[in-house]
Design a protein around this motif. Structure first.
Motif, mmCIF file in Angstrom:
data_model
loop_
_atom_site.group_PDB
_atom_site.id
_atom_site.type_symbol
_atom_site.label_atom_id
_atom_site.label_comp_id
_atom_site.label_asym_id
_atom_site.label_seq_id
_atom_site.Cartn_x
_atom_site.Cartn_y
_atom_site.Cartn_z
ATOM 1 N N ALA A 1 -2.618 -33.411 -35.920
ATOM 2 C CA ALA A 1 -2.991 -34.540 -35.057
ATOM 3 C C ALA A 1 -2.417 -34.420 -33.653
ATOM 4 C CB ALA A 1 -2.547 -35.847 -35.699
ATOM 5 N N ALA A 2 -1.227 -33.817 -33.521
ATOM 6 C CA ALA A 2 -0.603 -33.709 -32.197
ATOM 7 C C ALA A 2 -1.417 -32.853 -31.240
ATOM 8 C CB ALA A 2 0.815 -33.158 -32.315
ATOM 9 N N MET A 3 -2.327 -32.026 -31.773
ATOM 10 C CA MET A 3 -3.165 -31.212 -30.893
ATOM 11 C C MET A 3 -4.145 -32.073 -30.096
ATOM 12 S SD MET A 3 -2.013 -28.164 -31.204
ATOM 13 C CE MET A 3 -0.471 -29.090 -31.244
ATOM 14 N N THR A 4 -4.282 -33.334 -30.479
ATOM 15 C CA THR A 4 -5.088 -34.276 -29.697
ATOM 16 C C THR A 4 -4.606 -34.337 -28.260
ATOM 17 O OG1 THR A 4 -5.399 -35.588 -31.701
ATOM 18 C CG2 THR A 4 -5.936 -36.655 -29.611
ATOM 19 N N HIS A 5 -3.339 -34.039 -28.063
ATOM 20 C CA HIS A 5 -2.763 -34.132 -26.724
ATOM 21 C C HIS A 5 -3.261 -33.048 -25.782
ATOM 22 C CE1 HIS A 5 0.536 -36.364 -29.030
ATOM 23 N NE2 HIS A 5 -0.093 -37.259 -28.291
ATOM 24 N N PHE A 6 -4.148 -32.153 -26.259
ATOM 25 C CA PHE A 6 -4.774 -31.235 -25.300
ATOM 26 C C PHE A 6 -5.547 -32.031 -24.251
ATOM 27 C CE2 PHE A 6 -8.588 -31.604 -28.064
ATOM 28 C CZ PHE A 6 -9.570 -31.790 -27.106
ATOM 29 N N LEU A 7 -5.895 -33.287 -24.563
ATOM 30 C CA LEU A 7 -6.571 -34.150 -23.591
ATOM 31 C C LEU A 7 -5.724 -34.380 -22.344
ATOM 32 C CD1 LEU A 7 -7.958 -36.841 -26.074
ATOM 33 C CD2 LEU A 7 -9.330 -35.179 -24.805
ATOM 34 N N PHE A 8 -4.412 -34.160 -22.452
ATOM 35 C CA PHE A 8 -3.515 -34.361 -21.314
ATOM 36 C C PHE A 8 -3.382 -33.100 -20.445
ATOM 37 C CE2 PHE A 8 -0.919 -37.692 -23.919
ATOM 38 C CZ PHE A 8 -1.963 -38.585 -23.802
ATOM 39 N N MET A 9 -3.941 -31.982 -20.918
ATOM 40 C CA MET A 9 -3.887 -30.747 -20.136
ATOM 41 C C MET A 9 -4.920 -30.790 -19.011
ATOM 42 S SD MET A 9 -1.556 -28.768 -21.551
ATOM 43 C CE MET A 9 -1.943 -27.103 -21.019
ATOM 44 N N ARG A 10 -4.605 -30.133 -17.907
ATOM 45 C CA ARG A 10 -5.538 -30.063 -16.794
ATOM 46 C C ARG A 10 -6.656 -29.070 -17.107
ATOM 47 N NH1 ARG A 10 -0.965 -28.475 -14.810
ATOM 48 N NH2 ARG A 10 -1.889 -26.595 -13.895
ATOM 49 N N PRO A 11 -7.895 -29.382 -16.755
ATOM 50 C CA PRO A 11 -8.968 -28.391 -16.907
ATOM 51 C C PRO A 11 -8.586 -27.099 -16.199
ATOM 52 C CG PRO A 11 -9.897 -30.538 -16.409
ATOM 53 C CD PRO A 11 -8.404 -30.681 -16.264
ATOM 54 N N GLY A 12 -8.871 -25.970 -16.846
ATOM 55 C CA GLY A 12 -8.515 -24.672 -16.282
ATOM 56 C C GLY A 12 -7.232 -24.104 -16.843
ATOM 57 N N THR A 13 -6.481 -24.914 -17.605
ATOM 58 C CA THR A 13 -5.263 -24.421 -18.237
ATOM 59 C C THR A 13 -5.592 -23.878 -19.626
ATOM 60 O OG1 THR A 13 -4.756 -26.689 -18.985
ATOM 61 C CG2 THR A 13 -3.771 -25.965 -16.905
ATOM 62 N N VAL A 14 -4.568 -23.445 -20.360
ATOM 63 C CA VAL A 14 -4.768 -22.716 -21.610
ATOM 64 C C VAL A 14 -4.247 -23.518 -22.799
ATOM 65 C CG1 VAL A 14 -4.279 -20.592 -22.879
ATOM 66 C CG2 VAL A 14 -4.570 -20.514 -20.384
ATOM 67 N N PHE A 15 -5.024 -23.536 -23.859
ATOM 68 C CA PHE A 15 -4.640 -24.188 -25.109
ATOM 69 C C PHE A 15 -4.684 -23.137 -26.219
ATOM 70 C CE2 PHE A 15 -6.511 -26.941 -28.721
ATOM 71 C CZ PHE A 15 -5.266 -27.098 -29.321
ATOM 72 N N VAL A 16 -3.506 -22.830 -26.791
ATOM 73 C CA VAL A 16 -3.409 -21.871 -27.895
ATOM 74 C C VAL A 16 -3.116 -22.655 -29.169
ATOM 75 C CG1 VAL A 16 -2.277 -19.809 -28.792
ATOM 76 C CG2 VAL A 16 -2.490 -20.133 -26.304
ATOM 77 N N GLN A 17 -4.050 -22.606 -30.116
ATOM 78 C CA GLN A 17 -3.883 -23.333 -31.373
ATOM 79 C C GLN A 17 -3.612 -22.354 -32.509
ATOM 80 O OE1 GLN A 17 -6.124 -26.805 -34.004
ATOM 81 N NE2 GLN A 17 -7.370 -25.423 -32.815
ATOM 82 N N VAL A 18 -2.488 -22.545 -33.180
ATOM 83 C CA VAL A 18 -2.160 -21.759 -34.367
ATOM 84 C C VAL A 18 -2.888 -22.385 -35.552
ATOM 85 C CG1 VAL A 18 -0.318 -20.985 -35.906
ATOM 86 C CG2 VAL A 18 0.085 -21.113 -33.424
ATOM 87 N N VAL A 19 -3.663 -21.559 -36.259
ATOM 88 C CA VAL A 19 -4.524 -22.048 -37.343
ATOM 89 C C VAL A 19 -3.954 -21.598 -38.684
ATOM 90 C CG1 VAL A 19 -6.872 -22.104 -38.262
ATOM 91 C CG2 VAL A 19 -6.502 -21.875 -35.781
ATOM 92 N N PRO A 20 -3.305 -22.496 -39.434
ATOM 93 C CA PRO A 20 -2.755 -22.118 -40.741
ATOM 94 C C PRO A 20 -3.849 -21.833 -41.760
ATOM 95 C CG PRO A 20 -1.757 -24.151 -39.900
ATOM 96 C CD PRO A 20 -2.965 -23.867 -39.065
ATOM 97 N N LEU A 21 -3.467 -21.321 -42.909
ATOM 98 C CA LEU A 21 -4.422 -21.062 -43.979
ATOM 99 C C LEU A 21 -5.128 -22.365 -44.357
ATOM 100 C CD1 LEU A 21 -2.415 -18.726 -46.426
ATOM 101 C CD2 LEU A 21 -3.969 -18.065 -44.568
ATOM 102 N N GLY A 22 -6.429 -22.268 -44.625
ATOM 103 C CA GLY A 22 -7.178 -23.401 -45.139
ATOM 104 C C GLY A 22 -7.572 -24.442 -44.114
ATOM 105 N N THR A 23 -7.341 -24.158 -42.820
ATOM 106 C CA THR A 23 -7.635 -25.164 -41.790
ATOM 107 C C THR A 23 -8.619 -24.653 -40.743
ATOM 108 O OG1 THR A 23 -5.793 -24.535 -40.350
ATOM 109 C CG2 THR A 23 -5.311 -26.140 -42.090
ATOM 110 N N GLU B 1 -11.187 -25.565 -35.540
ATOM 111 C CA GLU B 1 -12.229 -25.227 -34.571
ATOM 112 C C GLU B 1 -13.010 -26.466 -34.140
ATOM 113 O OE1 GLU B 1 -14.573 -22.832 -32.091
ATOM 114 O OE2 GLU B 1 -12.669 -22.420 -33.111
ATOM 115 N N ASN B 2 -13.407 -27.280 -35.092
ATOM 116 C CA ASN B 2 -14.273 -28.420 -34.792
ATOM 117 C C ASN B 2 -13.534 -29.606 -34.189
ATOM 118 O OD1 ASN B 2 -17.262 -28.075 -35.976
ATOM 119 N ND2 ASN B 2 -15.834 -26.929 -37.248
ATOM 120 N N TYR B 3 -12.327 -29.880 -34.640
ATOM 121 C CA TYR B 3 -11.603 -31.049 -34.150
ATOM 122 C C TYR B 3 -10.918 -30.807 -32.813
ATOM 123 C CZ TYR B 3 -12.216 -33.032 -38.840
ATOM 124 O OH TYR B 3 -12.744 -33.513 -40.007
ATOM 125 N N TYR B 4 -10.495 -29.552 -32.558
ATOM 126 C CA TYR B 4 -9.721 -29.292 -31.347
ATOM 127 C C TYR B 4 -10.243 -28.115 -30.512
ATOM 128 C CZ TYR B 4 -6.643 -32.313 -34.010
ATOM 129 O OH TYR B 4 -6.144 -33.366 -34.750
#
Length: 479
Positions: free
Chosen positions: A364-386, A391-394
């Motif tokens: 759920a905390a990945m929702t805070h990518f909304l606070f990043m400026r456009p043009g910056t980078v978001f790296v999401q670590v994807v655990p097993l089974g997710t 991909e779809n939620y964030y």
């Protein structure tokens, strides 16, 4: 070669329906029109008529006439948004939510969980003319959670006995929604609540009152900065306020498009995008963030800033310190953000808005990518089974918001589950089959029962890619 045009009239498809038949119908008609663009056997057309036709089109656009009915389906979100006075119109075609519109003399009656629309032309009869039921929450397809949402009665009546005298008269519309359901989880608070509230209420330019079903003081306090940018009026506790509030119009339920995103074609003005929402967040949180001295370094930094969003409990990065050290060696200025339940959103905004890259594990905390400026980078670590959820939620929503998205799908050995299960166990080898057993199994096994120890040699490639992307972007900006 002279091109001749043959225009045929085709029935206007009903795009208020989400059925495949309607979509196919629209594509078929469009195809037929294009078919005749270069029709060789059609004889000479009438130039004067064509000139008049296109002159009419130009005048329509110039005077901003409504010509959608002539050239295709109306792109507005719903036919109900144009409902006449003294009517209740409910759009129930959406998969995610129902939205009802009431126009005229609308009065609240919290004791009976009702909004009554009075139409004197119906006469003083003892029977109501129409009643609609609605649960104003945006997860319509989830019967389990929808069963916990208070149901409202929308009544159209001419009966004077039901016409309570107004205790409070409002000269602006009402938007009615629930803060029940999954409220308490930041993803659901934004996806199911704040974003749909923005989509629904933006058209009123703050001249609107929010009526909240299942009202929570903590929610109003937490999102006061955003809510105050959407309405000039304090929100009202629908169930807890026994006074009769009178409105000229009410929208009951919220419009929602997709996961953490906005489809401009489905907005009221056909122009509103996720970037308008991002601008609203800037307006809401930047003053408070500055007051908290979050962005204390105002001068340009030579190093790009990387923020690692830390998790407590499940899906934590167990080698987080080593990850931070790796980021420093690559060339980042690294910070670790550990948000708590009591952490102000403005503080989280201040840190992430000042960051050039964000790293975090799916949740759920990945929702805070909304606070990043456009043009910056978001790296999401994807655990097993997710994979699908990540991909779809964030992942996809981040791309729509203009972020450079980098997904990192972990290997079996990077999961704490590797030490708990046999190597050929479906939990490790076939997560899809485990997820197919239902949400409770997914939650227990993959969301609540898994931590991550990153293979830093492998993960380094993602950080280097992020760093190089930011350096190239910086050089382009500087010319």
């Amino acid at each position: 070669m002279v091109k001749h045009y043959l225009i045929r009239h085709h029935p206007k498809p009903n795009l208020n329906s989400s059925s495949l038949e309607s979509q196919h119908s629209f594509k078929h008609h469009h195809h037929l029109f294009m078919e005749y663009y270069n029709f060789p056997n059609y004889k000479k057309s009438k130039p004067k008529l064509f000139r008049l036709f296109f002159l009419f089109v130009a005048l329509c656009f110039f005077y901003d006439f409504e010509i959608q009915g002539l050239f295709g389906p109306n792109p507005s979100p719903t036919h109900c948004s144009w409902a006449a006075n003294n009517t209740i119109c409910c759009d129930r075609t959406g998969f995610r939510s129902d939205v009802c519109y009431m126009r005229g003399d609308v009065r609240t009656h919290s004791a009976s969980a009702s909004l009554v629309l009075h139409d004197p032309s119906l006469g003083n009869t003892t029977t109501q003319s129409k009643e609609e039921l609605i649960r104003p929450y945006t997860r319509k397809w989830e019967s389990s959670v929808m069963g916990t949402i208070d149901e409202l009665h929308l009544v159209l009546s001419g009966n004077e006995s039901r016409r309570s005298s107004c205790d409070v008269v409002h000269d602006v519309p009402a938007v009615v929604f629930s803060t029940g359901g999954y409220t308490g989880n930041v993803y659901h608070e934004f996806n199911d609540g704040i974003l749909p509230l923005f989509i629904t209420s933006k058209r009123f330019n703050k001249k609107v009152v929010f009526l909240i079903v299942e009202y929570h003081n903590w929610w109003v306090t937490k999102y006061a900065d955003v809510v105050s940018r959407l309405s000039d009026h304090p929100p009202i506790d629908f169930s807890g306020d026994n006074r009769t509030h009178c409105f000229p119009e009410a929208i009951v339920g919220l419009s929602i498009h997709d996961e953490l995103s906005i489809d401009p074609k489905r907005t009221h003005d056909n122009r509103t995008t996720i970037f308008h929402f991002r601008a609203l967040l800037d307006e809401a949180y930047r003053p408070r963030a500055r007051a908290l001295l979050i962005q204390e370094e105002q001068r340009p930094q030579s190093k790009p800033r990387l923020t690692i969003v830390s998790r407590n409990g499940s899906r934590a990065i167990t080698n987080e310190r080593e990850l931070a050290a790796l980021g420093e060696r690559i060339g980042f200025k690294v910070a670790i953000l550990r948000p708590e339940r009591t952490t102000e959103l403005a503080e989280i905004y201040g840190v992430l808005n000042a960051s050039d890259a964000m790293v975090g594990v799916h949740g759920a905390a990945m929702t805070h990518f909304l606070f990043m400026r456009p043009g910056t980078v978001f790296v999401q670590v994807v655990p097993l089974g997710t994979d699908w959820a990540a991909e779809n939620y964030y992942g996809e929503p981040a791309v729509k918001m203009g972020l450079k998205y980098i997904g990192y799908k972990i290997k079996q050995k990077e999961s704490s589950l590797y030490m708990e299960y046999e190597r050929d166990d479906p939990v490790l080898c076939d997560p899809e089959s485990v997820n197919a057993k239902g949400w409770e199994t997914t939650k227990r096994v993959y969301l609540d029962g898994q931590n991550v120890s990153l293979d830093l040699r492998r993960f380094r490639k993602r950080l280097v890619r992020a760093y190089e992307y930011l350096m190239v972007s910086k050089r382009r900006r500087l010319g």
